[in-house]
Write a protein that holds these residues in place. Structure first.
Motif, PDB file in Angstrom:
ATOM      1  N   GLN A  27      47.031 -84.476  49.146  1.00  0.00           N
ATOM      2  CA  GLN A  27      46.572 -84.847  50.487  1.00  0.00           C
ATOM      3  C   GLN A  27      46.749 -86.346  50.728  1.00  0.00           C
ATOM      4  O   GLN A  27      47.194 -86.782  51.792  1.00  0.00           O
ATOM      5  CB  GLN A  27      45.104 -84.445  50.644  1.00  0.00           C
ATOM      6  N   HIS A  28      46.419 -87.146  49.723  1.00  0.00           N
ATOM      7  CA  HIS A  28      46.529 -88.599  49.836  1.00  0.00           C
ATOM      8  C   HIS A  28      47.988 -89.009  50.016  1.00  0.00           C
ATOM      9  O   HIS A  28      48.300 -89.886  50.838  1.00  0.00           O
ATOM     10  CB  HIS A  28      45.944 -89.232  48.570  1.00  0.00           C
ATOM     11  N   PHE A  29      48.888 -88.371  49.277  1.00  0.00           N
ATOM     12  CA  PHE A  29      50.311 -88.683  49.410  1.00  0.00           C
ATOM     13  C   PHE A  29      50.826 -88.322  50.794  1.00  0.00           C
ATOM     14  O   PHE A  29      51.589 -89.078  51.401  1.00  0.00           O
ATOM     15  CB  PHE A  29      51.120 -87.940  48.348  1.00  0.00           C
ATOM     16  N   THR A  30      50.423 -87.151  51.293  1.00  0.00           N
ATOM     17  CA  THR A  30      50.878 -86.712  52.610  1.00  0.00           C
ATOM     18  C   THR A  30      50.511 -87.717  53.684  1.00  0.00           C
ATOM     19  O   THR A  30      51.336 -88.060  54.554  1.00  0.00           O
ATOM     20  CB  THR A  30      50.266 -85.347  52.957  1.00  0.00           C
ATOM     21  N   ILE A  31      49.280 -88.215  53.626  1.00  0.00           N
ATOM     22  CA  ILE A  31      48.840 -89.207  54.609  1.00  0.00           C
ATOM     23  C   ILE A  31      49.609 -90.503  54.436  1.00  0.00           C
ATOM     24  O   ILE A  31      50.109 -91.090  55.404  1.00  0.00           O
ATOM     25  CB  ILE A  31      47.324 -89.456  54.478  1.00  0.00           C
ATOM     26  N   ASN A  32      49.713 -90.987  53.198  1.00  0.00           N
ATOM     27  CA  ASN A  32      50.384 -92.264  52.955  1.00  0.00           C
ATOM     28  C   ASN A  32      51.858 -92.224  53.333  1.00  0.00           C
ATOM     29  O   ASN A  32      52.420 -93.235  53.779  1.00  0.00           O
ATOM     30  CB  ASN A  32      50.235 -92.665  51.489  1.00  0.00           C
ATOM     31  N   PHE A  33      52.485 -91.061  53.151  1.00  0.00           N
ATOM     32  CA  PHE A  33      53.908 -90.969  53.456  1.00  0.00           C
ATOM     33  C   PHE A  33      54.169 -91.131  54.947  1.00  0.00           C
ATOM     34  O   PHE A  33      55.256 -91.571  55.350  1.00  0.00           O
ATOM     35  CB  PHE A  33      54.480 -89.642  52.969  1.00  0.00           C
ATOM     36  N   THR A  34      53.191 -90.794  55.775  1.00  0.00           N
ATOM     37  CA  THR A  34      53.382 -90.986  57.218  1.00  0.00           C
ATOM     38  C   THR A  34      53.531 -92.466  57.567  1.00  0.00           C
ATOM     39  O   THR A  34      54.074 -92.799  58.623  1.00  0.00           O
ATOM     40  CB  THR A  34      52.213 -90.390  58.030  1.00  0.00           C
ATOM     41  N   SER A  35      53.065 -93.364  56.686  1.00  0.00           N
ATOM     42  CA  SER A  35      53.230 -94.797  56.952  1.00  0.00           C
ATOM     43  C   SER A  35      54.692 -95.200  56.890  1.00  0.00           C
ATOM     44  O   SER A  35      55.080 -96.245  57.442  1.00  0.00           O
ATOM     45  CB  SER A  35      52.424 -95.624  55.944  1.00  0.00           C
ATOM     46  N   VAL A  36      55.510 -94.379  56.234  1.00  0.00           N
ATOM     47  CA  VAL A  36      56.947 -94.649  56.145  1.00  0.00           C
ATOM     48  C   VAL A  36      57.683 -94.117  57.365  1.00  0.00           C
ATOM     49  O   VAL A  36      58.593 -94.754  57.884  1.00  0.00           O
ATOM     50  CB  VAL A  36      57.538 -94.019  54.860  1.00  0.00           C
ATOM     51  N   VAL A  37      57.279 -92.945  57.849  1.00  0.00           N
ATOM     52  CA  VAL A  37      58.018 -92.277  58.920  1.00  0.00           C
ATOM     53  C   VAL A  37      57.428 -92.518  60.307  1.00  0.00           C
ATOM     54  O   VAL A  37      58.150 -92.458  61.310  1.00  0.00           O
ATOM     55  CB  VAL A  37      58.113 -90.758  58.660  1.00  0.00           C
ATOM     56  N   SER A  38      56.099 -92.766  60.384  1.00  0.00           N
ATOM     57  CA  SER A  38      55.467 -92.947  61.693  1.00  0.00           C
ATOM     58  C   SER A  38      54.177 -93.753  61.572  1.00  0.00           C
ATOM     59  O   SER A  38      53.115 -93.188  61.296  1.00  0.00           O
ATOM     60  CB  SER A  38      55.163 -91.584  62.335  1.00  0.00           C
ATOM     61  N   PRO A  39      54.254 -95.072  61.750  1.00  0.00           N
ATOM     62  CA  PRO A  39      53.052 -95.910  61.673  1.00  0.00           C
ATOM     63  C   PRO A  39      51.933 -95.447  62.600  1.00  0.00           C
ATOM     64  O   PRO A  39      50.758 -95.517  62.235  1.00  0.00           O
ATOM     65  CB  PRO A  39      53.575 -97.297  62.073  1.00  0.00           C
ATOM     66  N   ASP A  40      52.291 -94.978  63.789  1.00  0.00           N
ATOM     67  CA  ASP A  40      51.268 -94.517  64.732  1.00  0.00           C
ATOM     68  C   ASP A  40      50.518 -93.308  64.184  1.00  0.00           C
ATOM     69  O   ASP A  40      49.282 -93.217  64.291  1.00  0.00           O
ATOM     70  CB  ASP A  40      51.905 -94.161  66.082  1.00  0.00           C
TER      71      ASP A  40
END
Length: 225
Positions: A27-40
């Motif tokens: 779960q933590h990785f899924t959330i953090n990975f969004t910082s790479v693809v979509s900052p918003d």
């Protein structure tokens, strides 16, 4: 933990707490990975997680307890295993019969625990200060924008030593999971037609997720040179 008396019970408790932490890791990785693809998207999810009562008041304390419990049980099992060995076992050449990872789970666990201390200091302690000491639950910076993405990037941008620590720690986490994740299912008695598939899945997870965290750290470092 005093009620966990038998060796089997301790191993099962260790396995269950490990599986719980694996779910959190995904779960933590899924959330953090969004910082790479979509900052918003990362900002929106972080704001939700940071202000949701269930997450903050229920799941977060359970997670902290799970981390502590898992590592305490690891030390307990190591101490019990050492005390149970006979004198002749001291002559046993473990390296010839088992991989390095399986013989050094405590070592990799200690390093991962130390890294978690740094990670908690970087993010969790900061959040607690902002929310409950400063009393700011808005999640906004001075410009009126969500602050989570910029604060995350700031931990890696221009921070080669910190990035190196993250990389090293997640490599050891990968090694820890390569043995521990699959072993958790064995401890739970999973031995059926799905065993082969479970083994493949646990090995893939143990590599992909930690290396995904490594990618995130390096990405934010390189993207802000």
């Amino acid at each position: 933990m005093g009620g966990i008396k038998t060796s089997i019970a301790r191993k099962v408790a260790m396995a269950l707490s490990g599986l719980f932490l694996v779910l959190f890791l995904a779960q933590h990785f899924t959330i953090n990975f969004t910082s790479v693809v979509s900052p918003d998207t990362f900002n929106e999810i972080s704001q939700f997680m940071g202000t949701n009562f269930l997450v903050q008041a229920v799941l977060q304390p359970i997670l902290i307890f799970g981390v502590i419990f898992h590592f305490v049980m690891g030390f307990v099992l190591e101490i019990k295993n050492n005390s149970a060995r006979s004198v002749s076992y001291a002559k046993y050449n473990g390296g010839a019969n088992s991989p390095w990872v399986s013989r050094n789970m405590l070592l990799t666990g200690i390093v991962v625990l130390a890294f978690l201390g740094l990670h908690f200091y970087d993010f969790w302690v900061h959040e607690m200060q902002v929310k409950y000491i400063q009393g700011d639950m808005s999640g906004l910076n001075e410009a009126g924008e969500f602050r989570y993405y910029e604060e995350t990037v700031a931990k890696f941008a221009g921070q080669p030593v910190r990035v190196a620590i993250y990389v090293f720690s997640f490599v050891l986490l990968m090694l820890h999971l390569l043995h521990g994740f699959a072993s958790s299912f064995q401890t739970m008695g999973v031995n059926n037609k799905y065993s082969k598939g479970i083994k493949v899945f646990t090995k893939a997870f143990a590599i992909v997720i930690p290396m995904g965290f490594v990618f995130i750290a390096i990405f934010h470092y390189l993207n802000n040179l």
